[in-house]
Design a protein around this motif. Structure first.
Motif, PDB file in Angstrom:
ATOM      1  N   HIS A   1      33.716 -61.282  -8.934  1.00  0.00           N
ATOM      2  CA  HIS A   1      35.032 -61.688  -9.403  1.00  0.00           C
ATOM      3  C   HIS A   1      35.957 -60.509  -9.683  1.00  0.00           C
ATOM      4  O   HIS A   1      37.182 -60.673  -9.692  1.00  0.00           O
ATOM      5  CB  HIS A   1      34.900 -62.544 -10.673  1.00  0.00           C
ATOM      6  N   ASP A   2      35.404 -59.316  -9.947  1.00  0.00           N
ATOM      7  CA  ASP A   2      36.221 -58.161 -10.322  1.00  0.00           C
ATOM      8  C   ASP A   2      36.608 -57.282  -9.141  1.00  0.00           C
ATOM      9  O   ASP A   2      37.269 -56.253  -9.332  1.00  0.00           O
ATOM     10  CB  ASP A   2      35.476 -57.304 -11.358  1.00  0.00           C
ATOM     11  N   LEU A   3      36.237 -57.662  -7.938  1.00  0.00           N
ATOM     12  CA  LEU A   3      36.506 -56.831  -6.766  1.00  0.00           C
ATOM     13  C   LEU A   3      38.009 -56.652  -6.573  1.00  0.00           C
ATOM     14  O   LEU A   3      38.760 -57.623  -6.480  1.00  0.00           O
ATOM     15  CB  LEU A   3      35.886 -57.478  -5.529  1.00  0.00           C
ATOM     16  N   GLU A   4      38.455 -55.381  -6.495  1.00  0.00           N
ATOM     17  CA  GLU A   4      39.876 -55.056  -6.407  1.00  0.00           C
ATOM     18  C   GLU A   4      40.276 -54.445  -5.063  1.00  0.00           C
ATOM     19  O   GLU A   4      41.408 -54.628  -4.617  1.00  0.00           O
ATOM     20  CB  GLU A   4      40.263 -54.081  -7.528  1.00  0.00           C
ATOM     21  N   SER A   5      39.383 -53.700  -4.435  1.00  0.00           N
ATOM     22  CA  SER A   5      39.745 -52.981  -3.210  1.00  0.00           C
ATOM     23  C   SER A   5      38.590 -53.002  -2.220  1.00  0.00           C
ATOM     24  O   SER A   5      37.450 -52.692  -2.584  1.00  0.00           O
ATOM     25  CB  SER A   5      40.128 -51.536  -3.546  1.00  0.00           C
ATOM     26  N   VAL A   6      38.897 -53.360  -0.969  1.00  0.00           N
ATOM     27  CA  VAL A   6      37.905 -53.338   0.103  1.00  0.00           C
ATOM     28  C   VAL A   6      38.516 -52.612   1.292  1.00  0.00           C
ATOM     29  O   VAL A   6      39.563 -53.018   1.810  1.00  0.00           O
ATOM     30  CB  VAL A   6      37.481 -54.759   0.522  1.00  0.00           C
ATOM     31  N   LYS A   7      37.869 -51.512   1.714  1.00  0.00           N
ATOM     32  CA  LYS A   7      38.330 -50.739   2.864  1.00  0.00           C
ATOM     33  C   LYS A   7      37.154 -50.550   3.816  1.00  0.00           C
ATOM     34  O   LYS A   7      36.140 -49.968   3.449  1.00  0.00           O
ATOM     35  CB  LYS A   7      38.887 -49.384   2.425  1.00  0.00           C
ATOM     36  N   VAL A   8      37.319 -51.042   5.034  1.00  0.00           N
ATOM     37  CA  VAL A   8      36.246 -50.998   6.029  1.00  0.00           C
ATOM     38  C   VAL A   8      36.819 -50.439   7.321  1.00  0.00           C
ATOM     39  O   VAL A   8      37.845 -50.930   7.816  1.00  0.00           O
ATOM     40  CB  VAL A   8      35.655 -52.400   6.276  1.00  0.00           C
TER      41      VAL A   8
END
Length: 399
Positions: free
Chosen positions: A275-282
């Motif tokens: 629930h706390d995920l703020e940034s995803v870079k792949v």
């Protein structure tokens, strides 16, 4: 100079660089200097095979920072003096440990004692290509290393470790043993793994999921050519643990993983929450076909950035068994930046019937047409879409 005459009882900091000395000299000097020593830096000792004996190590009760770099022949940091010794090695005050460019290092400690770091917060293991494990058991009877499958096992304790960096360990296949010392890694906040070519997975199906994911906030994985999965949760059973793990995970950065097939190998279906995920870079993950399982994709209420570049992704969120045939609603109330660049196989956001809401989206980068668009004052986008990535009946951009 007679080394037995070197007595420095009040020494707190010692830095020795680029000296070719006999190992006995350094060991004996250390035995007179360690009781109040707080900072020790060793660099460029080409003839050094080990740093100090287990007896000297037990006297380093005030040591707070230890850095060892560029010692070409060093095989182990601590050498055991007695194969039968069973007293734990404890560094009670050490909070920073850095091991770098030790090309022949086999282990920090090669022996049968448990090594404890009750105060250690930062650990860096950088460019030690021959490392078999942080602590490795050694059999005197067979003169060989025992159990060298993992970097960390039950023989080493890190109850307060917060930041872990691992780079250029060419033989590393598994980071965590399925049995770890009690409370080890339970406070880990940041994990960075880079250029570990044989690493196959980051979090295997062991109790490490329950330990690490309760505290981990930032995960960065770069250029690991054999890595196929990150979160292996197929065997994780909430009925066995009687608890749901609410992670504090905030940031995921992955780059240069050509064999990566999945971030999550199976939909956790509520056993693990993000629930706390703020940034995803792949980026540069050609074998990755989808990013989020359905249960995670539906609950990214804190997500602010989602960037995908040069990947084999066909869909952003995959369909779960429970969602088949149903209309699924996705809301991203905090996302301000969405970048989908050079994704030649991307077909859709989600393969089933769905709606999406992007209340705060300001910038949307979409590379199929080399298109870069900014949302207008109302938070709405107007762009041509050849593939059914977003349908005007399914997606809303609201400022």
């Amino acid at each position: 100079m007679n080394c037995m005459q070197v007595v420095l009882p009040s020494l707190e900091e010692l830095q020795l660089c680029w000296m070719n000395v006999d190992i006995k000299w350094l060991t004996l000097v250390s035995s007179f200097c360690v009781k109040k020593l707080k900072k020790l830096i060793i660099q460029g000792f080409d003839n050094l095979v080990f740093l100090f004996s287990s007896c000297v190590a037990r006297g380093m009760v005030m040591l707070e920072r230890l850095e060892i770099r560029e010692c070409k022949r060093m095989r182990e940091i601590i050498v055991t003096e007695n194969a039968e010794e069973n007293e734990n090695l404890i560094f009670p005050q050490l909070n920073h440990l850095s091991i770098e460019d030790l090309h022949n290092l086999v282990a920090f400690y090669l022996g049968n004692c448990i090594v404890e770091f009750p105060s250690l917060e930062d650990l860096e293991v950088l460019n030690c290509p021959e490392l078999k494990g942080f602590t490795v058991k050694y059999s005197e009877s067979t003169s060989c290393i025992v159990d060298m499958q993992t970097l960390f096992n039950e023989q080493v304790a890190f109850p307060n470790l917060k930041r872990l960096t691992i780079t250029h360990l060419k033989n590393l296949e598994i980071i965590w043993h399925n049995k770890l010392y009690a409370n080890s890694f339970c406070r880990l906040i940041s994990l960075k793994v880079e250029n570990c070519e044989k690493l196959s997975t980051v979090f295997p199906c062991t109790d490490i999921l329950g330990k690490v994911l309760k505290s981990l906030e930032v995960l960065s994985i770069y250029r690991c050519g054999s890595l196929e999965g990150i979160f292996e949760i197929a065997e994780f059973n909430v009925k066995q643990t009687h608890a749901v793990i609410d992670t504090k995970f905030k940031e995921l950065n992955i780059e240069g993983l050509p064999r990566l097939k999945h971030v999550w190998n199976k939909d956790p279906q509520g056993t693990l929450t993000f629930h706390d995920l703020e940034s995803v870079k792949v980026s540069c993950c050609g074998s990755l076909k989808n990013l989020f399982p359905a249960s995670i994709g539906k609950n990214l209420l804190q997500l602010q950035k989602l960037h995908l570049y040069l990947c084999g992704v066909e869909e952003i969120v995959t369909m779960g068994e429970q969602e088949a045939g149903a209309i699924v609603s996705f809301e991203f109330p905090q996302v301000t930046s969405l970048k989908l660049e050079v994704l030649p196989t991307l077909q859709c956001f989600y393969p089933g019937k769905h709606t999406t809401m992007w209340k705060m989206l300001k910038k949307f980068y979409f590379s199929h047409f080399n298109l870069v668009k900014e949302a207008d004052g109302r938070g709405q986008l107007d762009f041509p879409v050849r593939l059914p990535l977003f349908s005007t009946k399914k997606v809303q951009f609201v400022s």
